[in-house]
Design a protein around this motif. Structure first.
Motif, PDB file in Angstrom:
ATOM      1  N   PHE A 154       0.878  -1.189   0.000  1.00  0.00           N
ATOM      2  CA  PHE A 154       0.000   0.000   0.000  1.00  0.00           C
ATOM      3  C   PHE A 154       0.902   1.221   0.000  1.00  0.00           C
ATOM      4  N   HIS A 155       0.548   2.232  -0.757  1.00  0.00           N
ATOM      5  CA  HIS A 155       1.413   3.413  -0.880  1.00  0.00           C
ATOM      6  C   HIS A 155       0.563   4.682  -0.764  1.00  0.00           C
ATOM      7  N   PHE A 156       0.981   5.568   0.123  1.00  0.00           N
ATOM      8  CA  PHE A 156       0.309   6.859   0.325  1.00  0.00           C
ATOM      9  C   PHE A 156       1.319   7.947  -0.037  1.00  0.00           C
ATOM     10  N   VAL A 157       0.929   8.824  -0.940  1.00  0.00           N
ATOM     11  CA  VAL A 157       1.913   9.770  -1.499  1.00  0.00           C
ATOM     12  C   VAL A 157       1.379  11.202  -1.422  1.00  0.00           C
ATOM     13  N   ASN A 158       2.256  12.148  -1.045  1.00  0.00           N
ATOM     14  CA  ASN A 158       1.858  13.555  -1.222  1.00  0.00           C
ATOM     15  C   ASN A 158       2.750  14.232  -2.253  1.00  0.00           C
ATOM     16  N   VAL A 159       2.204  15.284  -2.833  1.00  0.00           N
ATOM     17  CA  VAL A 159       2.980  16.116  -3.751  1.00  0.00           C
ATOM     18  C   VAL A 159       3.261  17.365  -2.924  1.00  0.00           C
ATOM     19  N   ALA A 160       4.438  17.366  -2.275  1.00  0.00           N
ATOM     20  CA  ALA A 160       4.685  18.312  -1.195  1.00  0.00           C
ATOM     21  C   ALA A 160       4.768  19.751  -1.692  1.00  0.00           C
ATOM     22  N   GLY A 161       3.950  20.596  -1.113  1.00  0.00           N
ATOM     23  CA  GLY A 161       4.024  22.031  -1.387  1.00  0.00           C
ATOM     24  C   GLY A 161       3.513  22.441  -2.761  1.00  0.00           C
ATOM     25  N   ASP A 162       2.755  21.566  -3.419  1.00  0.00           N
ATOM     26  CA  ASP A 162       2.296  21.881  -4.785  1.00  0.00           C
ATOM     27  C   ASP A 162       0.781  21.703  -4.882  1.00  0.00           C
ATOM     28  N   PRO A 163       0.019  22.580  -4.226  1.00  0.00           N
ATOM     29  CA  PRO A 163      -1.434  22.384  -4.209  1.00  0.00           C
ATOM     30  C   PRO A 163      -2.075  22.647  -5.571  1.00  0.00           C
ATOM     31  N   LEU A 164      -2.930  21.717  -5.988  1.00  0.00           N
ATOM     32  CA  LEU A 164      -3.643  21.830  -7.267  1.00  0.00           C
ATOM     33  C   LEU A 164      -5.126  21.485  -7.100  1.00  0.00           C
ATOM     34  N   VAL A 165      -5.476  20.902  -5.937  1.00  0.00           N
ATOM     35  CA  VAL A 165      -6.811  20.317  -5.753  1.00  0.00           C
ATOM     36  C   VAL A 165      -7.547  21.040  -4.625  1.00  0.00           C
ATOM     37  N   ALA A 166      -8.825  21.344  -4.888  1.00  0.00           N
ATOM     38  CA  ALA A 166      -9.655  21.984  -3.857  1.00  0.00           C
ATOM     39  C   ALA A 166     -10.192  20.908  -2.912  1.00  0.00           C
ATOM     40  N   PRO A 167     -10.203  21.147  -1.596  1.00  0.00           N
ATOM     41  CA  PRO A 167     -10.807  20.175  -0.677  1.00  0.00           C
ATOM     42  C   PRO A 167     -12.326  20.167  -0.864  1.00  0.00           C
ATOM     43  N   PHE A 168     -12.985  19.103  -0.428  1.00  0.00           N
ATOM     44  CA  PHE A 168     -14.442  19.012  -0.564  1.00  0.00           C
ATOM     45  C   PHE A 168     -15.087  20.217   0.119  1.00  0.00           C
ATOM     46  N   GLY A 169     -15.852  20.969  -0.614  1.00  0.00           N
ATOM     47  CA  GLY A 169     -16.509  22.162  -0.075  1.00  0.00           C
ATOM     48  C   GLY A 169     -15.708  23.438  -0.290  1.00  0.00           C
ATOM     49  N   GLY A 170     -14.429  23.320  -0.681  1.00  0.00           N
ATOM     50  CA  GLY A 170     -13.592  24.509  -0.895  1.00  0.00           C
ATOM     51  C   GLY A 170     -13.529  24.868  -2.372  1.00  0.00           C
ATOM     52  N   ILE A 171     -12.960  26.032  -2.693  1.00  0.00           N
ATOM     53  CA  ILE A 171     -12.892  26.442  -4.102  1.00  0.00           C
ATOM     54  C   ILE A 171     -11.502  26.878  -4.528  1.00  0.00           C
ATOM     55  N   ASP A 172     -10.477  26.636  -3.708  1.00  0.00           N
ATOM     56  CA  ASP A 172      -9.133  26.895  -4.219  1.00  0.00           C
ATOM     57  C   ASP A 172      -8.198  25.743  -3.855  1.00  0.00           C
ATOM     58  N   ARG A 173      -6.985  25.795  -4.402  1.00  0.00           N
ATOM     59  CA  ARG A 173      -6.021  24.683  -4.315  1.00  0.00           C
ATOM     60  C   ARG A 173      -5.440  24.581  -2.906  1.00  0.00           C
ATOM     61  N   ARG A 174      -5.586  23.407  -2.279  1.00  0.00           N
ATOM     62  CA  ARG A 174      -5.042  23.240  -0.919  1.00  0.00           C
ATOM     63  C   ARG A 174      -4.159  22.005  -0.779  1.00  0.00           C
ATOM     64  N   PHE A 175      -4.306  21.007  -1.661  1.00  0.00           N
ATOM     65  CA  PHE A 175      -3.391  19.861  -1.614  1.00  0.00           C
ATOM     66  C   PHE A 175      -3.110  19.360  -3.025  1.00  0.00           C
ATOM     67  N   GLY A 176      -2.132  18.461  -3.104  1.00  0.00           N
ATOM     68  CA  GLY A 176      -1.721  17.951  -4.415  1.00  0.00           C
ATOM     69  C   GLY A 176      -2.655  16.856  -4.911  1.00  0.00           C
ATOM     70  N   THR A 177      -2.289  16.245  -6.016  1.00  0.00           N
ATOM     71  CA  THR A 177      -3.123  15.192  -6.597  1.00  0.00           C
ATOM     72  C   THR A 177      -2.848  13.853  -5.899  1.00  0.00           C
ATOM     73  N   ASN A 178      -2.129  13.920  -4.802  1.00  0.00           N
ATOM     74  CA  ASN A 178      -1.826  12.860  -3.837  1.00  0.00           C
ATOM     75  C   ASN A 178      -2.300  11.439  -4.194  1.00  0.00           C
ATOM     76  N   PRO A 179      -1.474  10.674  -4.880  1.00  0.00           N
ATOM     77  CA  PRO A 179      -1.944   9.353  -5.292  1.00  0.00           C
ATOM     78  C   PRO A 179      -1.950   8.305  -4.178  1.00  0.00           C
ATOM     79  N   PHE A 180      -2.859   7.357  -4.322  1.00  0.00           N
ATOM     80  CA  PHE A 180      -2.930   6.168  -3.462  1.00  0.00           C
ATOM     81  C   PHE A 180      -2.761   4.958  -4.368  1.00  0.00           C
ATOM     82  N   CYS A 181      -2.081   3.952  -3.871  1.00  0.00           N
ATOM     83  CA  CYS A 181      -1.881   2.743  -4.680  1.00  0.00           C
ATOM     84  C   CYS A 181      -1.850   1.521  -3.769  1.00  0.00           C
ATOM     85  N   ALA A 182      -2.421   0.422  -4.228  1.00  0.00           N
ATOM     86  CA  ALA A 182      -2.351  -0.854  -3.507  1.00  0.00           C
ATOM     87  C   ALA A 182      -2.223  -1.970  -4.530  1.00  0.00           C
ATOM     88  N   ALA A 183      -1.429  -2.982  -4.213  1.00  0.00           N
ATOM     89  CA  ALA A 183      -1.256  -4.088  -5.161  1.00  0.00           C
ATOM     90  C   ALA A 183      -1.276  -5.429  -4.453  1.00  0.00           C
TER      91      ALA A 183
END
Ligand SMILES: NC(=O)c1ccc[n+]([C@@H]2O[C@H](COP(=O)([O-])OP(=O)(O)OC[C@H]3O[C@@H](n4cnc5c(N)ncnc54)[C@H](O)[C@@H]3O)[C@@H](O)[C@H]2O)c1
Length: 375
Positions: A154-183
């Protein structure tokens, strides 16, 4: 020509009038040559080429050779550090903390996984916190490395300091496209690999759409005032908008935990006003949990997994759906198609790669050799 880049694109690609194709091994040689000219040791250039070309083969052009111009820009700004290796900064047995020191993600993530695999085989489990890696690209690549060794991950990843995504309910960039992966490895078959950006679409997919001059599917983007839009330019031209998280509050919550597991637990950093990245570097932090399935008392695990997959796939299909796929199967189908028929590259991306090759010190004659291989 495609009209949008959807979340679940067809596993086989459609060559368009403007896209031309190149054989995977020729593209691999081009990528190797670019990085060797830029100063990478041959093994580094090979690992970068393996990773980028495999992303294209898997259908994730967003994380394939189209990343080269960004990496060249990052190198030019003295951000990406060539020939830098992963350093174990703390060894707590089943927990390893690894510093990527801004080395090529394709190198330091590979090395971090090799350490984790060795330890998980010995102890049954290993958690690896990798921090300060330059872009580690398609996360499935790292899960596949673990699966090749027979391990679940299982892999949890952040794109540190590069916000591109609005949080649920928000309208501006607060976090990255932070991928999740499991195999999950399967006996005699390709592993199950679930690998996605927690944004509705990966940022690179907006770049691919922008370069092709097409729209993205509805629901994926907000403009600078928070209004829904299908125009990828809001991610590439001012005034900038944001991506949305997938799955409403659920995807937004998973992205937040990817930020904290990836960025905080690894000893790296999370996104907030004092960590905002202003250079071309993309810094990833990843916390991976690697498990040896043989350490469980579960002799029927493979048979149970197969029975479930068969049952799941037996669901009657919705109208217009050609197959029910297990995670990783669409990528496998694209790999077969692109290995046989070549990888399609749009002209804008090809030109950007060509410019990067020239910047790395390749001569016009060397570059033209690769241009000639496009068909
Ligand atoms: N390094 C980074 O900073 C970073 C950031 C974001 C994303 N990424 C990478 O970008 C890539 C693309 O992410 P994405 O969100 O665009 O992926 P995506 O939306 O294409 O989803 C891919 C996942 O969904 C599965 N899938 C797709 N279609 C399916 C279907 N019809 N039925 C069943 N399963 C299906 C695939 O097998 C795969 O596991 C990933 O490899 C990710 O790791 C990297």
């Amino acid at each position: 020509m495609e009209t949008s880049v959807a979340m679940n694109a067809s596993p086989t690609s459609n060559p368009s009038a403007v896209e031309r194709r190149i054989a995977a091994d020729t593209l691999h040689a081009y990528v190797r040559a670019i990085w060797e000219h830029a100063g990478s040791a041959p093994r580094e250039a090979e690992l970068v080429a393996d990773h980028l070309v495999m992303s294209n083969l898997s259908g994730h052009d967003s994380h394939g050779v189209g990343m080269i111009p960004r990496y060249v820009a990052s190198l030019g700004e003295d951000q990406l550090k060539l020939n830098t290796h992963a350093e174990i900064v703390r060894d707590a047995g089943a927990v390893l903390t690894v510093d990527g020191r801004k080395g090529f993600g394709q190198v330091v993530a590979y090395e971090a996984m090799e350490h984790g695999i060795e330890r998980a085989k010995k102890l049954g489990v290993c958690a690896v916190g990798l921090r300060n890696a330059h872009h580690i690209g398609r996360i499935g690549h790292w899960a596949e490395q673990c699966a090749k060794a027979g391990l679940v991950s299982f892999h949890f990843v952040n794109v540190a300091g590069d916000p591109l995504v609005a949080p649920f309910g928000g309208i501006d960039r607060r976090f990255g496209t932070n991928p999740f992966c499991a195999a999950y490895p399967r006996d005699g078959k390709s592993p199950l690999v679930l690998d996605f950006a927690t944004a509705g679409i990966a940022y690179g997919k907006t770049r691919v759409a922008y370069n092709k001059g097409v729209k993205v599917a509805p629901g994926m983007l907000l403009d600078h005032e928070g209004r829904p839009t299908i125009e990828p330019k809001v991610m590439h031209e001012e005034p900038f908008g944001s991506l949305t998280a997938f799955g409403l509050h659920k995807g937004s919550g998973l992205a937040a935990l990817c930020e904290i597991f990836g960025g905080a637990l690894s000893g790296g950093y999370t996104t907030h006003d004092s960590t905002l990245e202003t250079s071309s570097a993309i810094i990833n932090c990843m916390t991976s949990v690697i498990l040896d399935p043989n350490a469980f008392d579960a002799p029927a695990a493979q048979a149970e997994a197969e029975a479930f997959l068969e049952w799941m796939k037996a669901s009657p299909r919705a109208e217009g759906v050609d197959a029910i796929y297990a995670p990783g199967e669409p990528e496998e189908a694209r790999r077969a198609d692109r290995t046989a028929n070549g990888i399609a590259i749009d002209p804008t991306t090809w030109k950007q790669i060509r410019d990067s090759a020239a910047k790395s010190g390749m001569t016009e004659a060397e570059i033209e050799k690769f241009d000639g291989a496009l068909r």
